[in-house]
Design an enzyme around this catalytic site. Structure first.
Site, mmCIF file in Angstrom:
data_model
loop_
_atom_site.group_PDB
_atom_site.id
_atom_site.type_symbol
_atom_site.label_atom_id
_atom_site.label_comp_id
_atom_site.label_asym_id
_atom_site.label_seq_id
_atom_site.Cartn_x
_atom_site.Cartn_y
_atom_site.Cartn_z
ATOM 1 C CG PHE A 102 -12.759 0.992 7.879
ATOM 2 C CD1 PHE A 102 -12.331 0.459 6.670
ATOM 3 C CD2 PHE A 102 -13.466 0.166 8.753
ATOM 4 C CE1 PHE A 102 -12.577 -0.864 6.329
ATOM 5 C CE2 PHE A 102 -13.725 -1.161 8.423
ATOM 6 C CZ PHE A 102 -13.282 -1.679 7.206
ATOM 7 C CG ASN A 107 -3.404 -2.678 7.035
ATOM 8 O OD1 ASN A 107 -3.285 -2.286 5.866
ATOM 9 N ND2 ASN A 107 -4.387 -3.464 7.425
ATOM 10 C CD GLU A 160 -8.624 -9.189 -3.489
ATOM 11 O OE1 GLU A 160 -9.368 -8.795 -2.576
ATOM 12 O OE2 GLU A 160 -7.463 -9.603 -3.288
ATOM 13 C CE1 TYR A 208 -9.231 -2.904 0.784
ATOM 14 C CE2 TYR A 208 -8.576 -0.839 -0.224
ATOM 15 C CZ TYR A 208 -8.254 -1.982 0.492
ATOM 16 O OH TYR A 208 -6.950 -2.205 0.911
ATOM 17 C CG HIS A 233 -5.023 -6.285 -0.410
ATOM 18 N ND1 HIS A 233 -6.225 -6.424 0.256
ATOM 19 C CD2 HIS A 233 -5.092 -7.133 -1.469
ATOM 20 C CE1 HIS A 233 -6.979 -7.304 -0.388
ATOM 21 N NE2 HIS A 233 -6.311 -7.739 -1.445
ATOM 22 C CE LYS A 271 -3.842 -2.330 2.395
ATOM 23 N NZ LYS A 271 -4.744 -2.322 3.570
ATOM 24 C CB THR A 279 -7.003 -6.624 9.734
ATOM 25 O OG1 THR A 279 -7.424 -7.740 8.958
ATOM 26 C CG2 THR A 279 -7.442 -5.329 9.092
ATOM 27 N NE ARG A 303 -1.947 -5.954 7.113
ATOM 28 C CZ ARG A 303 -3.071 -6.529 6.688
ATOM 29 N NH1 ARG A 303 -3.605 -7.543 7.347
ATOM 30 N NH2 ARG A 303 -3.665 -6.091 5.587
HETATM 31 P P1 IDP Z 1 -7.405 -7.369 5.466
HETATM 32 O O1 IDP Z 1 -6.679 -6.313 4.663
HETATM 33 O O2 IDP Z 1 -6.554 -7.898 6.574
HETATM 34 O O3 IDP Z 1 -8.012 -8.466 4.613
HETATM 35 P P2 IDP Z 1 -10.101 -6.309 5.738
HETATM 36 O O4 IDP Z 1 -11.013 -6.580 6.866
HETATM 37 O O5 IDP Z 1 -10.402 -6.964 4.422
HETATM 38 O O6 IDP Z 1 -8.609 -6.629 6.212
HETATM 39 O O7 IDP Z 1 -10.068 -4.715 5.549
HETATM 40 C C1 IDP Z 1 -9.496 -4.145 4.396
HETATM 41 C C2 IDP Z 1 -8.633 -2.978 4.817
HETATM 42 O O8 IDP Z 1 -9.471 -1.965 5.395
HETATM 43 C C3 IDP Z 1 -7.609 -3.259 5.922
HETATM 44 O O9 IDP Z 1 -6.420 -3.841 5.437
HETATM 45 C C4 IDP Z 1 -7.370 -1.877 6.483
HETATM 46 O O10 IDP Z 1 -6.525 -1.101 5.629
HETATM 47 C C5 IDP Z 1 -8.769 -1.291 6.418
HETATM 48 N N1 IDP Z 1 -9.501 -1.509 7.685
HETATM 49 C C6 IDP Z 1 -10.140 -2.628 8.097
HETATM 50 N N2 IDP Z 1 -10.690 -2.468 9.305
HETATM 51 C C7 IDP Z 1 -10.387 -1.209 9.683
HETATM 52 C C8 IDP Z 1 -10.669 -0.423 10.856
HETATM 53 O O11 IDP Z 1 -11.322 -0.868 11.807
HETATM 54 N N3 IDP Z 1 -10.160 0.853 10.882
HETATM 55 C C9 IDP Z 1 -9.431 1.382 9.855
HETATM 56 N N4 IDP Z 1 -9.168 0.677 8.734
HETATM 57 C C10 IDP Z 1 -9.629 -0.590 8.654
HETATM 58 MG MG MG Z 2 -9.543 -8.384 3.221
#
Ligand code: IDP
Ligand code: MG
Length: 157
Positions: A63, A121, A135, A55, A124, A15, A97, A108
């Site tokens: 978020f 974070n 994807e 997304y 992805h 990212k 995550t 991470r």
């Molecule tokens: P992942 O990337 O570990 O699969 P997902 O739940 O698919 O996690 O969420 C996609 C992305 O959305 C996360 O990588 C992160 O950048 C963002 N995200 C998810 N949950 C939160 C949150 O509670 N606060 C802020 N950003 C979040």
């Molecule tokens: Mg995800």
């Protein structure tokens, strides 16, 4: 001779925070060293419509708007990574995550400690096989995905 188990492909995206922090090489090398094969790779600036498609499942979450802003805020490095159970193995390398929960030794868990507003974070990775297929199709055209032999392939698979 041992049979080669079925291979999977998964999408990995470094990212904008990972690119801006100069962690591209460090992150890529973690996959390479595990014996996973990079079969596609490019640096791109994600456009808003592409970010919204990627997304889509998160639309409406608190978020979401910050996440779209963040992922379009600078160039990213996208990769297709191949290996045995690559989807699951890559998720393990990436970590939870929320970096606060991510185990040390994961990407991470080694390079971040919290999940800032906007979702920074670093990386992805597709969450499951179905997501990976969808994807990869969104991010890569078939001619951008390559087939080659690594010299260590017989040792790592
Ligand atoms: P992942 O990337 O570990 O699969 P997902 O739940 O698919 O996690 O969420 C996609 C992305 O959305 C996360 O990588 C992160 O950048 C963002 N995200 C998810 N949950 C939160 C949150 O509670 N606060 C802020 N950003 C979040
Ligand atoms: Mg995800």
């Amino acid at each position: 001779m041992n049979e080669i188990p079925p291979l999977q492909k998964t999408l990995v995206v470094i990212k904008p925070d990972g690119v801006r922090r100069g962690l591209v090489g460090e992150i890529i090398s973690r996959f390479e060293k595990r014996g996973l094969k990079i079969v596609g790779m490019k640096m791109i600036r994600v456009q808003r419509d592409m970010a919204e498609k990627h997304y889509e499942a998160h639309k409406g979450k608190e978020f979401y708007i910050g996440l779209i802003e963040f992922i379009t805020s600078g160039p990213v490095v996208a990769m297709v990574v191949e290996g045995v159970n690559a989807v699951r193995v890559v998720r393990k390398i990436v970590g939870s995550t929320n970096p606060e929960e991510a185990a040390p030794g994961t990407i991470r868990g080694d390079f971040a400690h919290t999940l800032p507003h906007g979702g920074k974070n670093l990386i992805h990775a597709s969450g499951n096989e179905e997501e990976a297929e969808k994807e990869i199709e969104l991010w890569f055209s078939p001619d951008e995905i390559h087939s080659y032999t690594r010299v260590d392939e017989r040792e790592v698979i």
